[in-house]
Design an enzyme around this catalytic site. Structure first.
Site, PDB file in Angstrom:
ATOM      1  N   ARG A   1       4.454 -13.620   6.677  1.00  0.00           N
ATOM      2  CA  ARG A   1       3.250 -13.925   7.473  1.00  0.00           C
ATOM      3  C   ARG A   1       3.329 -15.390   7.927  1.00  0.00           C
ATOM      4  O   ARG A   1       4.229 -16.131   7.524  1.00  0.00           O
ATOM      5  CB  ARG A   1       1.971 -13.676   6.670  1.00  0.00           C
TER       6      ARG A   1
ATOM      7  N   ASP B   1      10.544 -13.780  -5.953  1.00  0.00           N
ATOM      8  CA  ASP B   1       9.777 -15.022  -6.132  1.00  0.00           C
ATOM      9  C   ASP B   1      10.768 -16.180  -6.163  1.00  0.00           C
ATOM     10  O   ASP B   1      11.590 -16.283  -7.084  1.00  0.00           O
ATOM     11  CB  ASP B   1       8.987 -14.940  -7.446  1.00  0.00           C
TER      12      ASP B   1
ATOM     13  N   SER C   1       5.193 -31.101   6.447  1.00  0.00           N
ATOM     14  CA  SER C   1       3.815 -31.187   6.965  1.00  0.00           C
ATOM     15  C   SER C   1       3.603 -32.615   7.464  1.00  0.00           C
ATOM     16  O   SER C   1       4.291 -33.537   7.019  1.00  0.00           O
ATOM     17  CB  SER C   1       2.828 -30.893   5.825  1.00  0.00           C
TER      18      SER C   1
ATOM     19  N   TYR D   1       0.520 -31.756  -2.833  1.00  0.00           N
ATOM     20  CA  TYR D   1       1.002 -31.374  -1.505  1.00  0.00           C
ATOM     21  C   TYR D   1       1.726 -32.556  -0.847  1.00  0.00           C
ATOM     22  O   TYR D   1       2.860 -32.429  -0.386  1.00  0.00           O
ATOM     23  CB  TYR D   1      -0.181 -30.912  -0.653  1.00  0.00           C
TER      24      TYR D   1
ATOM     25  N   ILE E   1      -2.285 -25.546  11.932  1.00  0.00           N
ATOM     26  CA  ILE E   1      -1.812 -24.394  12.702  1.00  0.00           C
ATOM     27  C   ILE E   1      -2.688 -23.189  12.362  1.00  0.00           C
ATOM     28  O   ILE E   1      -2.805 -22.806  11.190  1.00  0.00           O
ATOM     29  CB  ILE E   1      -0.334 -24.064  12.377  1.00  0.00           C
TER      30      ILE E   1
END
Ligand SMILES: NC(=O)c1ccc[n+]([C@@H]2O[C@H](COP(=O)([O-])OP(=O)(O)OC[C@H]3O[C@@H](n4cnc5c(N)ncnc54)[C@H](OP(=O)(O)O)[C@@H]3O)[C@@H](O)[C@H]2O)c1
Length: 258
Positions: free
Chosen positions: A17, A65, A143, A157, A190
């Site tokens: 996805r 995984d 990112s 993050y 996004i």
């Protein structure tokens, strides 16, 4: 522009996805064959069927995984049976938003594992296949918050996405002689159906409209197609001079000068 991706094999982590799925679609539209990875087998097979019938390319899947230590070799072995990977895209990632003081060692290990270590392990397992070909290309999805401070609660993050950019830069230096380019992209916000920005827009449209107005100069969220198309170019030989780079794909959202 023909990107020259026809019949290349691309391995994509996190392809069922979101950004990974649209990257798979962009590469398939250029004729690349795919090995798609995610944990959920059902969704992965559904996506593989769709891409096969829409683009006529060969699509294999590996439901695994990537934080399991054995997964990197399993993915590389499967790629080897398909003739060896020409392209590796480390896209899967996660976040755990918490104040620094509340982060446990388990929080650290979980997010380090999915955002950094899994991609390092997988790239290391796949590189020997690439060095046998004429050229190879590796791309990691970081990112804008790997390049600048994202704000409170984003220790894990920010840290892991910065580390991914650092890792890619050093890999680019070490692998250049083998004809392998290594880059990262830094997406901004996004929006795609079912994604986290989409959920927030549905829950609170006014606040999100204000967010866009304040933060994204082009005046809208980015699309996953725009990320997929950028990645397709960067991993192709048409980007042959680009290695060790981190490219913002963010509609002007980020503030960093570098
Ligand atoms: N969306 C944004 O606005 C944005 C902005 C900047 C950067 N990014 C980065 O872009 C990447 C993709 O983001 P996204 O929004 O498309 O994410 P997403 O919708 O959550 O999709 C993540 C994909 O990775 C797979 N995945 C997650 N954990 C995995 C694991 N442990 N092992 C194997 N597969 C795993 C998921 O499938 P399963 O759950 O079935 O495993 C899914 O296919 C991430 O690295 C994210 O940090 C996103």
């Amino acid at each position: 522009m023909d990107l020259g991706l026809k019949d290349k094999l691309a391995v994509i982590l996190g392809a069922s996805r979101g950004l990974g799925l649209y990257t798979a679609r962009s590469l398939a539209a250029e004729g690349a064959n795919l090995l798609l990875c995610a944990r959920g087998r059902e969704k992965l097979e559904e996506v593989a069927d769709q891409i096969r019938s829409e683009f006529g390319v060969s699509v294999d899947t590996v439901a695994i995984d990537i934080t399991d230590e054995a997964s990197a070799n399993a993915i590389a072995d499967q790629a080897a049976t398909l003739g060896g990977a020409n392209i590796f895209i480390g896209n899967a990632g996660g976040n755990r938003r918490k104040a620094f003081a509340e982060l446990s060692r388990t929080d650290w290990l979980d997010i380090l594992s999915v955002n950094l270590l899994a991609h390092a392990d997988c790239a290391r397992a796949i590189v020997p296949q690439m060095s046998k070909g004429e050229t190879g290309s590796i791309l990691f999805v970081s990112s804008i918050f790997g390049r600048e401070a994202g704000g409170k609660g984003l220790t894990l993050y920010n840290t892991t996405k910065s580390a991914l950019i650092s890792m890619a830069k050093i890999m680019a230096l070490e692998l250049a002689e083998s004809g392998i380019r290594v880059n990262t992209i830094a997406p901004g916000s996004i929006r795609f159906p079912g994604g986290s920005w989409d959920r927030r827009c549905i829950e609170n449209p006014e606040a999100m409209a204000e967010f866009v107005k304040q933060n994204i100069p082009i005046g809208r969220f980015g699309t996953a197609e725009e990320i997929g198309d950028t990645i397709a170019f960067l991993v192709s030989d048409r980007a042959s001079l680009i290695t060790g780079a981190c490219i913002n794909v963010d509609g002007g959202q980020s503030h960093s000068l570098i």
